[in-house]
Design an enzyme around this catalytic site. Structure first.
Site, PDB file in Angstrom:
ATOM      1  N   GLU A 160       0.796  -1.231   0.000  1.00 51.91           N
ATOM      2  CA  GLU A 160       0.000   0.000   0.000  1.00 51.91           C
ATOM      3  C   GLU A 160       0.829   1.282   0.000  1.00 51.91           C
ATOM      4  O   GLU A 160       0.669   2.161  -0.842  1.00 51.91           O
ATOM      5  CB  GLU A 160      -0.935  -0.004   1.222  1.00 51.91           C
ATOM      6  N   ASN A 180      -5.475   1.753  -1.777  1.00 48.12           N
ATOM      7  CA  ASN A 180      -4.982   1.055  -2.967  1.00 48.12           C
ATOM      8  C   ASN A 180      -5.102  -0.454  -2.802  1.00 48.12           C
ATOM      9  O   ASN A 180      -5.439  -1.167  -3.754  1.00 48.12           O
ATOM     10  CB  ASN A 180      -3.531   1.442  -3.247  1.00 48.12           C
ATOM     11  N   ASP A 181      -4.797  -0.951  -1.611  1.00 47.39           N
ATOM     12  CA  ASP A 181      -4.920  -2.385  -1.356  1.00 47.39           C
ATOM     13  C   ASP A 181      -6.341  -2.876  -1.592  1.00 47.39           C
ATOM     14  O   ASP A 181      -6.587  -3.777  -2.402  1.00 47.39           O
ATOM     15  CB  ASP A 181      -4.515  -2.693   0.088  1.00 47.39           C
ATOM     16  N   TYR A 182      -7.284  -2.303  -0.869  1.00 44.28           N
ATOM     17  CA  TYR A 182      -8.660  -2.782  -0.985  1.00 44.28           C
ATOM     18  C   TYR A 182      -9.231  -2.508  -2.380  1.00 44.28           C
ATOM     19  O   TYR A 182      -9.965  -3.329  -2.939  1.00 44.28           O
ATOM     20  CB  TYR A 182      -9.540  -2.144   0.084  1.00 44.28           C
TER      21      TYR A 182
END
Length: 763
Positions: free
Chosen positions: A513, A540-542
């Site tokens: 992230e 950004n991850d999710y």
């Protein structure tokens, strides 16, 4: 090869961000998106419309006029999908609501993306981005002792609403392919924010207090000798030992300064370690550190501006940016395709149209298209529910940390059978397990062993999807890359997520992230002129997990028609571009003038946070609302003001009364207003949030009660479900082996350590 959605027609009524962005994501995958503009053009005049409306066709309609509303109805009757993001009830009042339209077109997938849900007490409130952000704890200050909110220019709610909408739409199209009937989808922006909150909403109620460790000091953002900043991953990430050697600090070993499991309960040691680490990064420039960290194979990135990222060699080589010849701005660089497909590749199919550009050809097509088949018996658009959307889809989830497991969790919410395969030798915990592994079954399986690979190949025999998010090349070295898997299962859908994409000079760099935020400009924007700062949520991850799920749903739709599997991929840096799409256009005359910094309260006097007598609230209103505001008690005369003078006057006046009083007064006048919530725990215990399944508390194996965020999309026929609580890691090994004819090998595999059922905790 035809695009995944080449056969799909979408009518896009969206305005501002979420609706147009959802339409863009569908157009990028081949959908024929007809954009319905209001007279006078888009409600928000911004260069970003050149991105959000690319690849679409345009017609201008005044939906309040009977003849234009009739045209809109005919368009919908010819469509596969409708997207609208007005307040609840607006389309109904225009005679274009979902009930009327799905009666006329039972195959229609009708997607609404309101700010607040139809059954939310705030449904009638104008839900501008800042209003939703204030309601969903996204303006949390970096300093935990501060009560002053910090506005982020990243439109997280709108982008997450669009992301979750296109996943839901594509899943609904898969269902329609199965039974012929469409359905209604609602993805409220407020609800969608819970997917971005993620791990910050998790609470293990009986957990002991955590002990700070030295590793927390190593990972972070550091000032370098040239005054620039670099983000370093720290010892919790890959190849820290190699970094220690490359940095020439092996002598620190004897002092315990490289032992990231060293507890920080000694103030003197903590202070010494903090100073030494800080001083270390002051010995080289930011670029020198990025190069050294990359050579060591660890995680690091210079904190760049977005303009600098556009000029970076990797952005072009990875097709993270594409050039579009825009009719208004000329040659323009824009964010590239997010979800990428090997057999049905997405592409930008043209620039954004001018308003009403395609009127004649669209009107010529008004005759409704004949349906390829009628809805199956018992599958009417008004049927309450049918079997889960992805019932019968089997997923082997090899992913770690957040992005990849979020992809698997999302597929599980739609009913897929997701088997989570974790490495029993990776460590003593499965990181973020309670957050991202609900709805899945768990097996701890050593894929580096011959016996473990044999088990995997058996599990693969009837699998539909393999999901992984290791750095490029990692699984290939184990013989588990796409090409090898495809040889054994030709129709497999293989989803790969990583930090920077699978092509370009940074394809094999590790990252998570913080590095996507750093390199793509997010930390510099949020930090302003000061120290770069990370966004409050790992967006950004999710978001990349959701884009991975979108790619899988597209690939499943293609496979239903052709029998073909394919390789799909997305990356954190792709998502960073999409999240920043309001600013990520490069063209002649471009100005980087968006709101930034830790002092930011909003984008202007009528879209910002204000302090009342007992706290903060967010005001969201267009300039046209000034007369309405001026008519309220305590605000008379402000309609003669503008700019800084208006902001100063409002600051002074709002301090004269309470938050509750102002919010009630403004809402009654039809103006957007919301108390600023900066405490996630408060949000997660809100009665409405709990009652609607956005915060769910359940008993977990060995842990007792655990609270996590729940799914947001609402589908009328195939509702999403949170699934079982994240299980004890490894607890389904026997069950999984039994159902694959391997039950007789359970004890042998357990004795040899190929599988584990104990010893690995839920992190």
């Amino acid at each position: 090869m035809a695009a995944a959605l080449e056969h799909i027609r979408v009518i896009d009524f969206g305005q501002y961000i979420s609706g147009p962005l959802a339409g863009m994501l569908l157009a990028d995958q081949g959908a024929d998106v007809v954009r319905v503009e209001p007279p006078g053009g888009p409600r928000w005049d911004t260069p970003a419309n050149s991105t959000w409306n690319r690849g679409k066709r345009s017609i201008t309609l005044d939906l309040k006029r009977a003849d234009d509303a009739a045209i809109a109805r005919s368009l919908i009757e010819s469509a596969d999908v409708v997207i609208e993001n007005f307040r609840p009830g607006t389309m109904e009042r225009l005679g274009l609501g979902h009930e009327e339209m799905t009666r006329a077109n039972p195959r229609l997938v009708y997607c609404s993306i309101p700010g607040f849900a139809a059954d939310d007490p705030r449904a009638a409130m104008p839900a501008y981005e800042g209003v939703v952000g204030a309601a969903s704890a996204s303006f949390r200050p970096s300093n935990p002792d501060s009560k002053r909110p910090v506005y982020t220019a990243i439109p997280i709610a709108s982008v997450y609403g669009a992301f979750q909408s296109v996943v839901a739409i594509t899943v609904a199209l898969n269902v329609r392919e199965r039974d012929g009937a469409g359905q209604r989808i609602e993805v409220p922006l407020f609800d969608s924010m819970f997917q971005s909150i993620g791990r910050f909403g998790v609470r293990v109620h009986n957990a002991p207090p955590a002990t700070p460790m030295l590793g927390e000091l190593w990972g972070g953002i550091f000032r370098c000798s040239d005054g620039q900043y670099v983000r370093f991953g720290g010892p919790g990430n890959q190849n820290f030992r190699q970094f220690v050697e490359a940095a020439g600090i092996t002598s620190w070993d004897d002092e315990g300064l490289t032992d990231f499991d060293h507890p920080l309960d000694e103030p003197q040691f903590r202070a010494e370690a903090q100073n030494r680490i800080r001083d270390l990064f002051l010995t080289r420039s930011a670029q020198e550190w990025e190069d050294l960290i990359a050579e060591a194979g660890s995680e690091g990135a210079v904190c760049r501006t977005s303009a600098e990222w556009f000029d970076h060699p990797h952005t072009r080589a990875s097709q993270m940016v594409v050039e579009v010849d825009d009719p208004t701005y000329g040659k323009m660089l824009q964010p590239g395709i997010n979800a990428r497909m090997s057999l049905t590749p997405g592409k930008v199919r043209g620039p954004a149209p001018t308003p009403d550009q395609h009127r004649e050809e669209i009107l010529a097509e008004l005759k409704p298209r004949s349906a390829s088949r009628a809805p199956a018996a018992g599958a009417s658009a008004h049927e309450d529910t049918i079997r889960a959307a992805l019932d019968g889809v089997k997923v082997l989830d090899l992913c770690i940390i957040l992005a990849g497991p979020t992809m698997g969790r999302t597929l599980a919410e739609y009913g897929a059978n997701v088997i989570k395969i974790d490495n029993p030798r990776r460590g003593s915990t499965v990181a973020r397990h309670n957050d991202i592994n609900r709805g899945k079954r768990s097996i701890l399986l050593d894929l580096r062993s011959e016996e473990g690979l044999e088990v995997f190949w058996k599990l693969l025999e009837d699998a539909d999807v393999v999901a992984q998010n290791y750095r490029a090349g990692s699984l290939e070295r184990l013989g588990l890359g796409y090409d090898e898997v495809k040889k054994r299962k030709p129709d497999i859908i293989y989803a790969s997520l990583n930090a920077y994409g699978h092509i370009g000079p940074w394809a094999e760099r590790p990252g998570h992230e913080g590095f996507a935020q750093a390199t793509a400009g997010m930390t510099r924007r949020f930090g302003g002129e000061g120290v770069p700062e990370s966004q409050p949520n790992p967006v950004n991850d999710y978001g990349t997990g959701l884009m991975g799920a979108y790619g899988v749903a597209l690939a499943l739709l293609h496979r239903q028609r052709t029998g073909e599997g394919q390789h799909i991929d997305s990356a954190l840096a792709y998502t960073a571009m999409t999240l920043q799409s309001p600013f990520m256009q490069m063209y002649e005359g471009k100005e980087w003038n968006e709101t930034s910094g830790q002092d930011a309260l909003g984008t202007g006097p009528l879209h910002r946070a204000y302090q009342a007598s007992d706290g903060w609230f967010f005001l969201g209103a267009p300039e046209s609302a000034l007369p309405k505001l001026s008519g309220l008690e305590g605000l008379s005369g402000i309609d003669s003001l503008g700019g800084d003078a208006l902001a100063s006057s409002l600051e002074e006046r709002f301090q004269g009364n309470s938050v509750a009083s102002w919010v009630e007064r403004l809402a009654a006048a039809g103006v957007g207003a919301q108390r600023v919530i900066t405490n996630v725990r408060e949000l997660m215990t809100d009665p409405w949030v709990v009652s609607h399944g956005l915060s769910i508390t359940r008993e977990h194996d060995e842990l007792g009660p655990v609270t996590t965020c729940g799914p947001a999309p609402r589908l009328s026929r195939t509702p999403v479900r949170p699934g079982i609580p994240a299980p004890k890691p490894g607890s389904h090994a026997r069950e999984i082996l039994d159902e694959h004819g391997l039950g007789s090998r359970y004890q042998t595999l357990l004795n040899s350590g190929v599988i584990l059922t104990d010893g690995v905790a839920a992190g």
